[in-house]
Write an enzyme that holds these catalytic residues in place. Structure first.
Site, short mmCIF file in Angstrom:
data_model
loop_
_atom_site.label_atom_id
_atom_site.label_comp_id
_atom_site.label_asym_id
_atom_site.label_seq_id
_atom_site.Cartn_x
_atom_site.Cartn_y
_atom_site.Cartn_z
N TYR A 1 8.00 2.43 -7.26
CA TYR A 1 7.30 1.15 -7.41
C TYR A 1 6.95 0.88 -8.88
O TYR A 1 7.10 -0.24 -9.36
CB TYR A 1 6.04 1.13 -6.55
CG TYR A 1 6.34 1.25 -5.07
CD1 TYR A 1 7.43 0.60 -4.49
CD2 TYR A 1 5.55 2.04 -4.24
CE1 TYR A 1 7.70 0.72 -3.14
CE2 TYR A 1 5.82 2.16 -2.89
CZ TYR A 1 6.89 1.50 -2.34
OH TYR A 1 7.17 1.62 -1.00
N GLU B 1 0.87 -1.17 0.00
CA GLU B 1 0.00 0.00 0.00
C GLU B 1 0.91 1.22 0.00
O GLU B 1 1.96 1.21 0.63
CB GLU B 1 -0.90 0.06 1.25
CG GLU B 1 -1.98 -0.98 1.31
CD GLU B 1 -1.51 -2.28 1.97
OE1 GLU B 1 -0.45 -2.27 2.64
OE2 GLU B 1 -2.20 -3.29 1.82
#
Length: 189
Positions: A143, A131
């Site tokens: 990411y 998350e």
């Protein structure tokens, strides 16, 4: 230098990670007790980035003055960043990643993430989940650079501010499609 947290004095690691948490995450920071609890939880893998040790032969204040620093041999390593995941036997869940502000934009977070991905694969994880705050553009870019893709949105996930989080995933092992591997070529048996 990336190192397993098991090789670091526990009290030093807990104190430094809690210090970095306060620096980076304000009201959402983990306390020392929370850091210790997380490190003690089952199936956790935690890595740290350590500052390089000064070269004792390099020119500098001790060599110039002729006085050695007796404390340098007993100084704890400088932890610049930390990261960890929880592996449940199928997925590796990225729990946290943080790099001190003074050390950001030097590739430390990328090195920690790459090492965690390698460790998760070695443990047999099929994918890594995480998350991330929707307003954390540097983390989102990191990411995405590693191939994570957005899966969904968790409303008001981060407290106390009520900030939304994207859920993201990275496949670590080939996924089966139907009864064949997705990499299977037609005509092969």
């Amino acid at each position: 230098m990336i190192a397993d947290i098991a090789g670091i004095d526990r009290a030093t690691a807990v104190a430094r990670i809690a210090e970095l948490e306060r620096e980076l995450f304000d009201a959402g920071a983990w306390s020392e007790a929370m850091v210790a609890q997380e490190l003690d939880a089952p199936a956790r893998t935690y890595l740290v980035d350590l500052a390089p040790e000064p070269d004792p032969g390099a020119p500098g204040p001790p060599a110039e003055t002729g006085h050695a620093d007796p404390e340098s041999a007993t100084r704890p390593p400088v932890i610049r960043g930390y990261a960890g995941f929880w592996y449940d036997g199928d997925d590796a869940e990225l729990m946290t990643i943080g790099v001190g502000r003074a050390y950001q934009r030097q590739g430390i977070a990328a090195a920690l993430l790459a090492a965690l991905i390698d460790r998760a694969r070695a443990q047999g994880a099929r994918r890594m989940l995480l998350e991330v705050r929707v307003d954390n553009d540097p983390a989102l870019a990191l990411y995405e650079r590693f191939g994570f893709r957005r899966m969904g949105l968790r409303r008001r996930y981060y407290q106390p501010g009520g900030i939304d989080a994207y859920t993201m995933a990275l496949d670590l092992a080939p996924r089966a499609v139907g009864f064949r591997s997705a990499t299977h070529n037609e005509g092969e048996r």
